[in-house]
Enzyme design. Structure first.
Site, mmCIF file in Angstrom:
data_model
loop_
_atom_site.group_PDB
_atom_site.id
_atom_site.type_symbol
_atom_site.label_atom_id
_atom_site.label_comp_id
_atom_site.label_asym_id
_atom_site.label_seq_id
_atom_site.Cartn_x
_atom_site.Cartn_y
_atom_site.Cartn_z
ATOM 1 N N TRP A 22 26.266 19.799 -4.028
ATOM 2 C CA TRP A 22 27.052 18.573 -4.227
ATOM 3 C C TRP A 22 28.462 18.879 -4.707
ATOM 4 O O TRP A 22 29.233 17.985 -5.002
ATOM 5 C CB TRP A 22 26.352 17.677 -5.239
ATOM 6 C CG TRP A 22 25.926 18.399 -6.467
ATOM 7 C CD1 TRP A 22 26.685 18.636 -7.573
ATOM 8 C CD2 TRP A 22 24.655 18.997 -6.711
ATOM 9 N NE1 TRP A 22 25.969 19.346 -8.496
ATOM 10 C CE2 TRP A 22 24.711 19.582 -7.995
ATOM 11 C CE3 TRP A 22 23.460 19.108 -5.960
ATOM 12 C CZ2 TRP A 22 23.611 20.270 -8.545
ATOM 13 C CZ3 TRP A 22 22.394 19.773 -6.521
ATOM 14 C CH2 TRP A 22 22.468 20.336 -7.793
ATOM 15 N N ARG A 23 28.794 20.139 -4.801
ATOM 16 C CA ARG A 23 30.072 20.505 -5.405
ATOM 17 C C ARG A 23 31.145 20.678 -4.329
ATOM 18 O O ARG A 23 30.871 21.214 -3.267
ATOM 19 C CB ARG A 23 29.878 21.810 -6.187
ATOM 20 C CG ARG A 23 30.966 22.062 -7.187
ATOM 21 C CD ARG A 23 30.563 23.161 -8.163
ATOM 22 N NE ARG A 23 30.131 22.612 -9.435
ATOM 23 C CZ ARG A 23 29.660 23.351 -10.436
ATOM 24 N NH1 ARG A 23 29.525 24.648 -10.294
ATOM 25 N NH2 ARG A 23 29.309 22.791 -11.570
ATOM 26 N N GLU A 35 24.649 13.364 -9.990
ATOM 27 C CA GLU A 35 24.677 13.113 -11.433
ATOM 28 C C GLU A 35 23.457 12.334 -11.897
ATOM 29 O O GLU A 35 22.924 12.588 -12.973
ATOM 30 C CB GLU A 35 25.965 12.389 -11.839
ATOM 31 C CG GLU A 35 27.230 13.232 -11.712
ATOM 32 C CD GLU A 35 27.197 14.505 -12.545
ATOM 33 O OE1 GLU A 35 26.371 14.624 -13.474
ATOM 34 O OE2 GLU A 35 27.993 15.408 -12.265
ATOM 35 N N GLN A 40 18.723 14.677 -17.377
ATOM 36 C CA GLN A 40 17.502 15.246 -17.972
ATOM 37 C C GLN A 40 16.738 16.129 -16.995
ATOM 38 O O GLN A 40 15.521 16.294 -17.129
ATOM 39 C CB GLN A 40 16.580 14.133 -18.474
ATOM 40 C CG GLN A 40 17.198 13.259 -19.541
ATOM 41 C CD GLN A 40 17.580 14.045 -20.765
ATOM 42 O OE1 GLN A 40 18.730 14.310 -20.997
ATOM 43 N NE2 GLN A 40 16.618 14.430 -21.568
ATOM 44 N N TYR A 118 28.265 9.151 -19.968
ATOM 45 C CA TYR A 118 28.344 10.468 -19.346
ATOM 46 C C TYR A 118 28.609 10.364 -17.846
ATOM 47 O O TYR A 118 29.541 10.964 -17.312
ATOM 48 C CB TYR A 118 27.069 11.314 -19.576
ATOM 49 C CG TYR A 118 27.041 12.437 -18.596
ATOM 50 C CD1 TYR A 118 27.905 13.512 -18.751
ATOM 51 C CD2 TYR A 118 26.278 12.371 -17.428
ATOM 52 C CE1 TYR A 118 27.976 14.520 -17.791
ATOM 53 C CE2 TYR A 118 26.339 13.350 -16.482
ATOM 54 C CZ TYR A 118 27.188 14.425 -16.667
ATOM 55 O OH TYR A 118 27.275 15.391 -15.708
ATOM 56 N N ASP A 136 27.648 15.588 -22.010
ATOM 57 C CA ASP A 136 26.197 15.660 -21.851
ATOM 58 C C ASP A 136 25.626 16.611 -22.916
ATOM 59 O O ASP A 136 26.336 17.027 -23.831
ATOM 60 C CB ASP A 136 25.850 16.155 -20.439
ATOM 61 C CG ASP A 136 26.211 17.611 -20.247
ATOM 62 O OD1 ASP A 136 27.042 18.135 -21.022
ATOM 63 O OD2 ASP A 136 25.654 18.257 -19.336
ATOM 64 N N CYS A 190 26.337 29.416 -23.053
ATOM 65 C CA CYS A 190 26.136 28.854 -24.392
ATOM 66 C C CYS A 190 24.817 28.091 -24.418
ATOM 67 O O CYS A 190 24.780 26.878 -24.595
ATOM 68 C CB CYS A 190 27.312 27.936 -24.731
ATOM 69 S SG CYS A 190 27.429 27.514 -26.474
ATOM 70 N N CYS A 201 31.092 35.024 -23.229
ATOM 71 C CA CYS A 201 31.778 33.745 -23.392
ATOM 72 C C CYS A 201 33.297 33.911 -23.441
ATOM 73 O O CYS A 201 33.819 34.710 -24.218
ATOM 74 C CB CYS A 201 31.305 33.061 -24.666
ATOM 75 S SG CYS A 201 32.101 31.468 -24.945
#
Length: 351
Positions: A22-23, A35, A40, A118, A136, A190, A201
């Site tokens: 979907w990007r 989305e 969840q 969100y 989120d 993260c 990171c």
DNA sequence: AATCCGGGGGC
DNA sequence: GCCCCAGGATT
């Protein structure tokens, strides 16, 4: 100063962003569908559903017009089934009130069913390049660590503070990339449960928790309450051709989906046979099946089951019962995973 | 603010 | 077992 994370984060994202179906499609409908599915739900679980859903319902109009049975079947196994019902209601809103075009404005997006802060932020920033945050669970984790914010993230106040802080540092030219970079970092670097890969990171040196070696203390979250236990007895009633199914109520748990007939509590063979006779059926054989358990987020089902052969299902009086043959079961009836342990018997040839 | 709403994957 | 996930609606 939180603003210092912007440049290194965007650079890291440019190099490390995952390729997702979907990007980078420049399609607000794709962004929206993804989305909602991702609420969840992990990326890997969503991928196959997204492809199938978009193929079946390629645009807002198709979604708005889709029969609900087909819609639920497309969502079968994803969980939180109200997501897809709400999305269809929103699609109808988009068609009737917005000329079929998904709104660009954050507040207008918020007015659509199933779109909260969100998702409104995600669609506005990713599909329309608006400078609004999309906070989120990933972002909450990343930001509470960077700032050593020890507020309970289940509180609205903490979320609001973070949204305001992000609004101030949002890069006007790449809000979508910035939001996705934060989420991507939270998803792959993260990460929770003492697994954070701080050596990878890009903003470790700017992270208060990393500098103080307190990463695993964040985010702070209130203790969850215990889930309730429910005993059930499930019936696999077959006449050699078909299996009895039942449509669940249109509200509440697993709303509108199909299930094997079942009753509360655990009952013995005699009472099981009694139940079947009360439906007007003649039981020929009864067989105890292995017990099974299904865990929801807030409920645990402890299921016992009987497989019962009857002479003919046609005699059943219960108007709620549906007789599904092997073909129909696969195409028409969305059966939630809670019945997964017994669902295979629905399709199986009887002895 | 608390509760409801699924299912799965990683440890 | 336990955690938590690209959350939102309802009460």
């Amino acid at each position: 100063m939180l603003k210092k994370i912007v440049i290194p984060l965007l650079q890291w994202y440019n190099i490390n962003k995952r390729i997702l179906p979907w990007r980078d499609r420049n399609n607000a409908y794709y962004t929206w569908v993804s989305e909602i599915m991702l609420q969840q739900t992990r990326v890997e679980a969503v991928k196959p559903y997204f492809q199938r859903f978009i193929t079946a319902l390629p645009d807002v109009q198709a979604l708005a017009q889709c029969p609900q049975e087909q819609l639920l079947k497309l969502w079968e196994g994803l969980g939180y089934y109200n997501r897809v019902r709400n999305m269809q209601e929103a699609a109808r809103q988009v068609v009737s009130e917005h000329q079929g075009i998904i709104p660009e404005d954050y507040q207008t997006l918020l007015s659509l069913k199933g779109i909260g802060s969100y998702t409104a932020g995600a669609i506005a920033s990713i599909a329309y390049h608006k400078s609004v945050p999309a906070v989120d669970g990933n972002v909450l984790r990343v930001i509470t660590r960077i700032t050593e914010n020890n507020g309970d993230i289940s509180r609205q106040s903490v979320r609001r503070v973070i949204e305001e802080a992000l609004s101030e540092i949002m890069p006007e030219d790449k809000p979508g990339d910035f939001n996705q970079a934060l989420m991507e970092l939270g998803a792959v670097v993260c990460i929770p449960n003492g697994m954070a890969k701080c050596e990878e990171c890009p903003v470790a040196s700017l992270c208060q928790a990393y500098c103080h070696d307190t990463v695993d203390r964040f985010p702070v979250k209130a203790a969850k309450k215990e889930r309730r236990q429910e005993d059930k007895t499930v019936f696999i009633i077959q006449d050699g051709e078909a299996t009895a199914l039942r449509k669940r109520p249109s509200k509440g748990l697993l709303a509108g989906l199909y299930e094997l007939p079942n009753v509360p509590g655990h009952i013995d063979r005699e009472r099981a046979l009694e139940y079947v006779r009360k439906l007007g059926l003649d039981p020929l054989y009864i067989e105890e099946m292995p017990s099974s358990r299904h865990i929801f987020s807030h409920i645990e089902w402890r299921m016992e089951a009987y497989r019962i052969r009857v002479s003919s299902l046609e005699k059943a009086k219960d108007k709620d019962l549906i007789f599904a043959d092997k073909e129909q079961t696969g195409k028409r009836y969305a059966i939630p995973s809670a019945f997964g342990a017994y669902a295979r018997y629905i399709k199986e040839e009887k002895r």
